[in-house]
Design an enzyme around this catalytic site. Structure first.
Site, PDB file in Angstrom:
ATOM      1  CG  ASP A  32      -2.637   8.084   2.631  1.00  9.17           C
ATOM      2  OD1 ASP A  32      -2.036   6.991   2.573  1.00  9.17           O
ATOM      3  OD2 ASP A  32      -2.508   8.882   3.578  1.00  9.17           O
TER       4      ASP A  32
ATOM      5  CG  HIS B 232      -2.139   1.532   2.495  1.00  9.90           C
ATOM      6  ND1 HIS B 232      -3.473   1.215   2.349  1.00  9.90           N
ATOM      7  CD2 HIS B 232      -1.941   1.706   3.835  1.00  9.90           C
ATOM      8  CE1 HIS B 232      -4.058   1.203   3.545  1.00  9.90           C
ATOM      9  NE2 HIS B 232      -3.146   1.490   4.455  1.00  9.90           N
ATOM     10  CG  HIS B 233      -0.977   4.915   5.509  1.00 11.11           C
ATOM     11  ND1 HIS B 233      -2.105   5.340   4.846  1.00 11.11           N
ATOM     12  CD2 HIS B 233      -1.405   4.030   6.446  1.00 11.11           C
ATOM     13  CE1 HIS B 233      -3.175   4.730   5.373  1.00 11.11           C
ATOM     14  NE2 HIS B 233      -2.774   3.916   6.335  1.00 11.11           N
ATOM     15  CB  ALA B 234       5.629   4.706   3.049  1.00 10.16           C
TER      16      ALA B 234
END
Ligand code: ZLM
Ligand code: CA
Ligand code: ZN
Length: 381
Positions: A181, A140-142
Site C-alpha cells: 500500500d 512496504h507499509h511505512a
C-alpha cells in the site's frame, strides 16, 4: 556469448549487516529480524556466497530518510524509546500499538534496512552491478508520516527515489501476501513508477491492510500505473504462475521499465503464520527466476515472512536462483548454526499443502487478468 553473459555472469551485490539480528520487536511479535541472519547463515554454509559480492551498507541517516518521510516523523522515530512512547489512543505517528511497538533500537534497525536498499539502488544506478539484494528491506507499509504494519521507514520508496535519479521508469513488483500500500500511495500519481502487487484480499475478513482492490489503478498521470491482483486464500503454485507471468510479461511490453524493484515477502508461502496462500518454495522462487530472466537491472528485497525457518530457506534458495545455483533439498548444511531450527526434516524445501482448498476460481483469475490487460492497453503511446 551475450546469452551466457546475461544468464551466468551477473554481478550481484548482497547487502548484509549482522547487527539486524540483535533487534527484537519484543514479546511474541510475529516479526523476527533473526530470520535475516538465518538466511545469511544458509547462504554462507551452502557456498553460494562465493558468487556474491557481500557488502555492509552504512546505516541510513535521518536526512536520507527525509527524502520520503516527513521531518517530524523521522525526528520522532530517532528519539522515541519504549519508556517515552505514549499508550493508545494517544500514540504518535502510528507507534505504540501492537503492530508497531517502540522497541529499543527501532531507529537503528530501520536505518540498517533502508541502507541496503539505498546503497543497492545507488550501485544499480551507476551500472556497477546487475542485481542488488537486501533481505532486510521490503518494508512496504511505512507511510510518509506513519509507521504501519511492522514497518517504520520505507526502504523501498527510498530505493525507488534513488533509482529515479538514474533511470526513466521503475517497475515495482510485490509478491508479499499483503498489499504494497505505501509504495503504491507514494507513486500513485506518477507515470514513471509502475507498482504491481499480488496479495490476499478479503476486506470483509479484515485482512490487512484491506486495500489493493482490482479497481485501485492510480490517479491523474499515474492512472493505470498501479496494478493490483487481489487473491483469495489457498492459491497454489500453478495458479500463481498462471497470473504472475502473463501480467508481468504484459507490463514489460507496455511499460518497458529500465529497472525493477522486486519485493519478495515470504509470507505468501504455505504454512505462514499470517498469510493464507499455498505456495511452495519453488512456486515462490519461480517469480524471482522469471524476473531474473527479463535481464533488467533489479533490486531484490525481503519483506514479510513469519514462519522463520521457511523464510530463511526460501531467501537462501532464491539467492541461489539469482547467482545461478539450483540448491537441492538435501543441501541443508549440517554445520549451519541454526541447524536444529530445520527439524524434523532438516531439508531446504518448503512444500505446498496437498489438502488446502484453492479458493480462487479459474474464472475469476482469468477475468482479473483480462481487466488488468485492458487497463494496461490504455497506457501505451
Ligand atoms: N492488532 N503480538 C504485515 C503487517 C500485518 C491490524 C489487528 C495487533 C498481526 C499480529 C503484534 C504480540 C508485511 C492488523 C492486529 C495485535 C490491529 C497484523 C504483537 C499477532 C501479534 O502476537 C502479536 C503481543 C501482533 C500482530 C498478530 N498484525 C497480524 N496481522 C496486521 C499487520 C507486514 O508482511 O506486509 C511486511 C513486513 N495488522 O491486522 C490490527 C488491525 C493491531
Ligand atoms: Ca503483495
Ligand atoms: Zn506481508
Amino acid at each position: 556469448l551475450r546469452v551466457l553473459k546475461s544468464q551466468n555472469t551477473k554481478r550481484i551485490s548482497y547487502y548484509y549487516d549482522e547487527e539486524v539480528a540483535n533487534h527484537y520487536y519484543r514479546g511474541e511479535h510475529p516479526m523476527e529480524p533473526q530470520r535475516i541472519k538465518m538466511a545469511h547463515s544458509l547462504i554462507m554454509h551452502t557456498g553460494i556466497y562465493k558468487k556474491l559480492s557481500i557488502l555492509r551498507a552504512k546505516p541510513a541517516t535521518a536526512d536520507e530518510m527525509k527524502a520520503f518521510h516527513a521531518d517530524e516523523y523521522v525526528d520522532f522515530l530517532e528519539r522515541v524509546t519504549p519508556e517515552t512512547v505514549l499508550p493508545p489512543p494517544e500514540e504518535c505517528f502510528g507507534l505504540g500499538e501492537n503492530d508497531c511497538p517502540a522497541f529499543e533500537g527501532v531507529f537503528r534497525l530501520s536505518a540498517i534496512s533502508a541502507a541496503g536498499s539505498l546503497e543497492g539502488a545507488a550501485k544499480l544506478g551507476l551500472g556497477n552491478c546487475d542485481i542488488a539484494i537486501n533481505w532486510a528491506g521490503g518494508l512496504h507499509h511505512a507511510m510518509k508520516s506513519q509507521a504501519s504494519g511492522f514497518c517504520y521507514i520505507n526502504d523501498i520508496v527510498l530505493g525507488i527515489l534513488e533509482l529515479l535519479r538514474h533511470y526513466p521508469r521503475v517497475l515495482y513488483i510485490d509478491i508479499d501476501v499483503h498489499h504494497g500500500d505505501a509504495v503504491e500511495t507514494a507513486f500513485l500519481t506518477t507515470d514513471r513508477v509502475m507498482t504491481a502487487s499480488f496479495h490476499q484480499y478479503s476486506p470483509s475478513a479484515g485482512f490487512f491492510p484491506q486495500t489493493g482492490s482490482l479497481s485501485d489503478v492510480g490517479r491523474g498521470k499515474g492512472r493505470n500505473f498501479s496494478v493490483n491482483f487481489p487473491l483469495s486464500k489457498g492459491i497454489d503454485d500453478a495458479s500463481y504462475k498462471g497470473v504472475f507471468e502473463p501480467v508481468i510479461e504484459d507490463i514489460m511490453a507496455r511499460f518497458c521499465p529500465s529497472v525493477i524493484v522486486l519485493q519478495c515477502g515470504a509470507d505468501s508461502l504455505n504454512q505462514d503464520k499470517l498469510g493464507g496462500l499455498n505456495l511452495s518454495m519453488r512456486g515462490h522462487a519461480n517469480c524471482i527466476e522469471f524476473v531474473k530472466r527479463l535481464s533488467v537491472p533489479t533490486l531484490v528485497l525481503g519483506g514479510g515472512g513469519y514462519t522463520i525457518r521457511n523464510v530463511a530457506r526460501t531467501w537462501a534458495y532464491e539467492t541461489g536462483v539469482l547467482v545461478g545455483t539450483d540448491l537441492q533439498p538435501s543441501d541443508l548444511p549440517v554445520n549451519d548454526e541454526y541447524y536444529e531450527y530445520y527439524a524434523p526434516d532438516y531439508k531446504l524445501d518448503v512444500c505446498a499443502a496437498a489438502d488446502k482448498k484453492n479458493q480462487n476460481t479459474v474464472r475469476l483469475l482469468e477475468e482479473t487478468k483480462i481487466r488488468i490487460f485492458e487497463n494496461l492497453r490504455s497506457i501505451a503511446g
